[in-house]
Design a protein around this motif. Structure first.
Motif, PDB file in Angstrom:
ATOM      1  N   VAL A   1     -24.048  54.467  40.719  1.00 49.88           N
ATOM      2  CA  VAL A   1     -23.107  55.586  40.716  1.00 49.88           C
ATOM      3  C   VAL A   1     -23.899  56.879  40.501  1.00 49.88           C
ATOM      4  N   ILE A   2     -23.369  57.976  41.026  1.00 53.19           N
ATOM      5  CA  ILE A   2     -23.975  59.300  40.860  1.00 53.19           C
ATOM      6  C   ILE A   2     -22.967  60.193  40.150  1.00 53.19           C
ATOM      7  N   LEU A   3     -23.447  60.931  39.153  1.00 51.47           N
ATOM      8  CA  LEU A   3     -22.664  61.974  38.503  1.00 51.47           C
ATOM      9  C   LEU A   3     -23.410  63.283  38.690  1.00 51.47           C
TER      10      LEU A   3
ATOM     11  N   PRO B   1     -20.624  55.276  44.820  1.00 52.89           N
ATOM     12  CA  PRO B   1     -19.561  56.010  44.137  1.00 52.89           C
ATOM     13  C   PRO B   1     -20.142  57.272  43.484  1.00 52.89           C
ATOM     14  N   THR B   2     -19.481  58.401  43.725  1.00 53.77           N
ATOM     15  CA  THR B   2     -20.028  59.677  43.271  1.00 53.77           C
ATOM     16  C   THR B   2     -18.933  60.519  42.631  1.00 53.77           C
ATOM     17  N   VAL B   3     -19.295  61.113  41.499  1.00 51.74           N
ATOM     18  CA  VAL B   3     -18.404  61.987  40.746  1.00 51.74           C
ATOM     19  C   VAL B   3     -19.082  63.343  40.640  1.00 51.74           C
ATOM     20  N   ALA B   4     -18.309  64.410  40.837  1.00 51.06           N
ATOM     21  CA  ALA B   4     -18.826  65.771  40.670  1.00 51.06           C
ATOM     22  C   ALA B   4     -17.898  66.536  39.749  1.00 51.06           C
ATOM     23  N   MET B   5     -18.500  67.274  38.820  1.00 45.23           N
ATOM     24  CA  MET B   5     -17.707  68.162  37.985  1.00 45.23           C
ATOM     25  C   MET B   5     -18.341  69.546  38.023  1.00 45.23           C
TER      26      MET B   5
END
Length: 183
Positions: A79-81, A115-119
């Protein structure tokens, strides 16, 4: 035997980057093997801490592409954040501009279906620029979970400090939710 999953934590140069050691420790407590990637400016901001951050993660901190033919020093990402993700990073990533290492890996992660999440971490003046909402829509359409607005980061006024801080815990909880289940 339990194996830890690998989290690529990518950070842009925004004030929450100074909390990255605490965030790494929290992610490790959640069972993640963390690999830290920084934009060139974020790397400069943390220059004095890079050795300690490498020791903390057990991996080299990266801000530059490896040379062709060199072995990859990180395990593959589960996963990438990407947080904090600045106005520049969000727009460049959405447009496919990969001059920075973390932008290139994040862009490739979309194609690899990691799966990647960006904030984001942007102020209210930046978000009024029409490209910002288009970039968020592009990333969402590509499958990136974007934590922005009521479900994540809410922009502050330029120069305003938030006493409650950047919502790192929301980002880490979302990473665990979007990652493929451990076998």
């Amino acid at each position: 035997m339990t194996t830890s999953r690998t989290l690529y934590l990518f950070c842009s140069a925004a004030p929450p980057v100074f909390d990255v050691a605490r965030v790494i420790e929290a992610a490790q407590a959640d069972g993640w093997d963390v690999c830290l990637g920084l934009t060139p400016t974020a790397s400069g901001w943390l220059e004095e801490s890079l050795g300690g951050l490498a020791t903390l993660t057990g991996h080299p901190v990266r801000s530059e592409y490896k040379r062709p033919g060199e072995a990859d020093v990180w395990p593959p990402a589960d996963v990438i954040l990407f947080a904090p993700a600045t106005f520049n990073s969000i727009n460049a990533w959405a447009l496919g501009l990969t001059s920075a290492f973390v932008l290139g890996v994040a862009a490739e992660g979309i194609g690899k279906r990691v799966p990647t999440v960006a904030m984001p971490c942007v102020n209210a003046a930046y978000v009024r620029h029409p490209q910002f909402e288009q970039s968020l829509a592009t990333l969402r359409a590509a499958g990136v979970t974007v934590l922005y607005g009521d479900s994540g980061f809410v922009p502050n006024q330029p120069g305003e400090q938030r006493p409650e801080g950047y919502p790192w815990r929301i980002a880490l909880d979302t990473v665990s939710a979007v990652a493929a289940p451990q076998p």
